[in-house]
Design a protein around this motif. Structure first.
Motif, PDB file in Angstrom:
ATOM      1  N   TYR A   6     -42.232   2.539  -5.483  1.00 12.48           N
ATOM      2  CA  TYR A   6     -41.607   3.492  -4.573  1.00 12.48           C
ATOM      3  C   TYR A   6     -40.493   4.258  -5.283  1.00 12.48           C
ATOM      4  CZ  TYR A   6     -44.128   0.567  -1.358  1.00 12.48           C
ATOM      5  OH  TYR A   6     -45.124  -0.121  -0.728  1.00 12.48           O
ATOM      6  N   ASP A   7     -40.462   4.144  -6.603  1.00 10.48           N
ATOM      7  CA  ASP A   7     -39.398   4.791  -7.372  1.00 10.48           C
ATOM      8  C   ASP A   7     -39.394   6.304  -7.167  1.00 10.48           C
ATOM      9  OD1 ASP A   7     -38.661   2.337  -8.299  1.00 10.48           O
ATOM     10  OD2 ASP A   7     -39.631   2.562 -10.263  1.00 10.48           O
ATOM     11  N   GLY A   8     -40.584   6.925  -7.145  1.00  8.88           N
ATOM     12  CA  GLY A   8     -40.663   8.380  -6.964  1.00  8.88           C
ATOM     13  C   GLY A   8     -40.128   8.810  -5.608  1.00  8.88           C
ATOM     14  N   VAL A   9     -40.542   8.085  -4.569  1.00  9.15           N
ATOM     15  CA  VAL A   9     -40.092   8.399  -3.212  1.00  9.15           C
ATOM     16  C   VAL A   9     -38.589   8.200  -3.094  1.00  9.15           C
ATOM     17  CG1 VAL A   9     -40.286   7.739  -0.785  1.00  9.15           C
ATOM     18  CG2 VAL A   9     -42.328   7.838  -2.212  1.00  9.15           C
ATOM     19  N   LEU A  10     -38.091   7.107  -3.648  1.00  5.57           N
ATOM     20  CA  LEU A  10     -36.652   6.836  -3.563  1.00  5.57           C
ATOM     21  C   LEU A  10     -35.847   7.835  -4.396  1.00  5.57           C
ATOM     22  CD1 LEU A  10     -36.665   2.939  -3.606  1.00  5.57           C
ATOM     23  CD2 LEU A  10     -36.439   4.481  -1.647  1.00  5.57           C
ATOM     24  N   ALA A  11     -36.397   8.272  -5.527  1.00  6.59           N
ATOM     25  CA  ALA A  11     -35.718   9.290  -6.331  1.00  6.59           C
ATOM     26  C   ALA A  11     -35.674  10.619  -5.571  1.00  6.59           C
ATOM     27  CB  ALA A  11     -36.414   9.466  -7.676  1.00  6.59           C
ATOM     28  N   GLU A  12     -36.778  10.961  -4.918  1.00 10.11           N
ATOM     29  CA  GLU A  12     -36.809  12.196  -4.119  1.00 10.11           C
ATOM     30  C   GLU A  12     -35.836  12.098  -2.949  1.00 10.11           C
ATOM     31  OE1 GLU A  12     -40.138  15.215  -2.240  1.00 10.11           O
ATOM     32  OE2 GLU A  12     -40.768  13.234  -2.909  1.00 10.11           O
ATOM     33  N   PHE A  13     -35.795  10.933  -2.311  1.00 18.43           N
ATOM     34  CA  PHE A  13     -34.837  10.714  -1.218  1.00 18.43           C
ATOM     35  C   PHE A  13     -33.402  10.892  -1.727  1.00 18.43           C
ATOM     36  CE2 PHE A  13     -31.965   7.692   0.905  1.00 18.43           C
ATOM     37  CZ  PHE A  13     -31.972   8.239   2.186  1.00 18.43           C
ATOM     38  N   ILE A  83     -37.349  14.256   4.933  1.00 15.56           N
ATOM     39  CA  ILE A  83     -37.106  12.831   4.682  1.00 15.56           C
ATOM     40  C   ILE A  83     -37.763  11.981   5.765  1.00 15.56           C
ATOM     41  CG2 ILE A  83     -35.329  11.038   4.692  1.00 15.56           C
ATOM     42  CD1 ILE A  83     -33.498  13.091   3.233  1.00 15.56           C
ATOM     43  N   SER A  84     -37.547  12.351   7.030  1.00 12.72           N
ATOM     44  CA  SER A  84     -38.069  11.518   8.115  1.00 12.72           C
ATOM     45  C   SER A  84     -39.583  11.622   8.275  1.00 12.72           C
ATOM     46  CB  SER A  84     -37.373  11.844   9.433  1.00 12.72           C
ATOM     47  OG  SER A  84     -37.675  13.152   9.835  1.00 12.72           O
ATOM     48  N   GLU A  85     -40.167  12.798   8.022  1.00 12.24           N
ATOM     49  CA  GLU A  85     -41.601  12.963   8.249  1.00 12.24           C
ATOM     50  C   GLU A  85     -42.463  12.689   7.018  1.00 12.24           C
ATOM     51  OE1 GLU A  85     -42.383  16.788   9.934  1.00 12.24           O
ATOM     52  OE2 GLU A  85     -41.202  16.371  11.730  1.00 12.24           O
ATOM     53  N   GLY A  93     -40.976  -0.132   5.882  1.00 10.04           N
ATOM     54  CA  GLY A  93     -39.741  -0.230   6.650  1.00 10.04           C
ATOM     55  C   GLY A  93     -39.096   1.123   6.876  1.00 10.04           C
ATOM     56  N   GLY A  94     -39.523   2.142   6.131  1.00  7.66           N
ATOM     57  CA  GLY A  94     -39.040   3.506   6.316  1.00  7.66           C
ATOM     58  C   GLY A  94     -37.637   3.740   5.786  1.00  7.66           C
ATOM     59  N   LEU A  95     -37.264   4.976   5.835  1.00 10.38           N
ATOM     60  CA  LEU A  95     -35.903   5.403   5.493  1.00 10.38           C
ATOM     61  C   LEU A  95     -35.273   5.822   6.815  1.00 10.38           C
ATOM     62  CD1 LEU A  95     -36.958   7.606   2.461  1.00 10.38           C
ATOM     63  CD2 LEU A  95     -35.906   5.346   2.346  1.00 10.38           C
ATOM     64  N   GLY A  96     -34.497   4.963   7.394  1.00  7.77           N
ATOM     65  CA  GLY A  96     -34.105   5.103   8.782  1.00  7.77           C
ATOM     66  C   GLY A  96     -32.964   6.035   9.119  1.00  7.77           C
ATOM     67  N   TRP A  97     -32.325   6.683   8.157  1.00  5.81           N
ATOM     68  CA  TRP A  97     -31.140   7.476   8.457  1.00  5.81           C
ATOM     69  C   TRP A  97     -31.427   8.602   9.441  1.00  5.81           C
ATOM     70  CZ3 TRP A  97     -26.231   7.608   8.933  1.00  5.81           C
ATOM     71  CH2 TRP A  97     -25.555   8.803   8.977  1.00  5.81           C
ATOM     72  N   PRO A 177     -32.218  17.249  16.063  1.00  7.90           N
ATOM     73  CA  PRO A 177     -31.491  17.509  14.847  1.00  7.90           C
ATOM     74  C   PRO A 177     -32.357  17.846  13.640  1.00  7.90           C
ATOM     75  CG  PRO A 177     -31.445  15.179  15.355  1.00  7.90           C
ATOM     76  CD  PRO A 177     -32.095  15.877  16.507  1.00  7.90           C
ATOM     77  N   ALA A 178     -33.610  17.478  13.641  1.00  6.71           N
ATOM     78  CA  ALA A 178     -34.434  17.742  12.462  1.00  6.71           C
ATOM     79  C   ALA A 178     -35.652  18.585  12.799  1.00  6.71           C
ATOM     80  CB  ALA A 178     -34.865  16.435  11.817  1.00  6.71           C
ATOM     81  N   ALA A 179     -35.672  19.234  13.943  1.00 10.51           N
ATOM     82  CA  ALA A 179     -36.833  20.027  14.325  1.00 10.51           C
ATOM     83  C   ALA A 179     -36.761  21.408  13.686  1.00 10.51           C
ATOM     84  CB  ALA A 179     -36.893  20.165  15.843  1.00 10.51           C
TER      85      ALA A 179
END
Length: 183
Positions: A6-13, A83-85, A93-97, A177-179
């Motif tokens: 998940y390094d790529g996803v976490l780096a993008e996050f 980030i959320s979608e 577990g997702g990125l819950g912020w 907030p994210a629409a």
């Protein structure tokens, strides 16, 4: 069996969170510039040897800065939505912020965000337009061209103030907030 990385996803996050933080700082700088510029122009415009017409600059600069402020806010919302979608579903577990922010919206948004933005951008513009109303529309010792020019600039300022009000109210009316603004 390979373990998914998940390094790529976490780096993008991480990069997107850095961009959001950067854009948030730009918003604060834009707000500070608006307050400083408006205060300076009001101070200059109300001083006796300087013409009151300098206040006609305020609605135009307010509109430009308001548009930049709202542009930064929109970019923050788009990054949060991405980030959320897009990123969150790819991590167990997702990125819950973003989801947490959407569930825990501040209830006092009217008084801590909307009213100050209305005062800062369109409010300052309307105050400047009101202060120059007599200068522009009461006949004085000006040529017809000078009067026409002042009226045109004043009307442009009125449209700019309306534009500021529209931009700020459009953001306030968007309850998610994210629409996206246009699906």
């Amino acid at each position: 069996m390979t373990v998914p990385s998940y390094d790529g996803v976490l780096a993008e996050f991480s990069a997107l969170r850095t961009e959001i933080d950067s854009r948030s700082k730009y918003q604060q700088q834009i707000l500070s510039l608006q307050l400083t510029l408006t205060s300076a122009l009001f101070g200059l415009g109300l001083a006796k040897p300087v013409p009151l017409g300098i206040l006609l600059v305020i609605p135009l600069t307010s509109y430009l800065l308001c548009a930049r402020y709202i542009g930064q806010r929109s970019a923050i919302r788009w990054a949060s939505r991405y980030i959320s979608e897009q990123l969150s579903p790819r991590v167990p577990g997702g990125l819950g912020w973003s989801a947490w922010v959407a569930r825990n919206r501040r209830p006092d948004r009217l008084f801590d965000w909307y009213a100050p933005m209305l005062i800062c951008f369109p409010g300052a513009s309307l105050l400047a337009l009101g202060w120059t109303l007599r200068l522009v529309f009461v006949p004085g010792h000006r040529s017809g061209w000078a009067t026409t020019g002042l009226v045109i600039v004043w009307l442009a300022g009125l449209f700019a103030a309306a534009g500021c009000g529209y931009l700020v109210s459009r953001v306030f009316r968007d309850r998610s907030p994210a629409a996206p603004s246009n699906p």
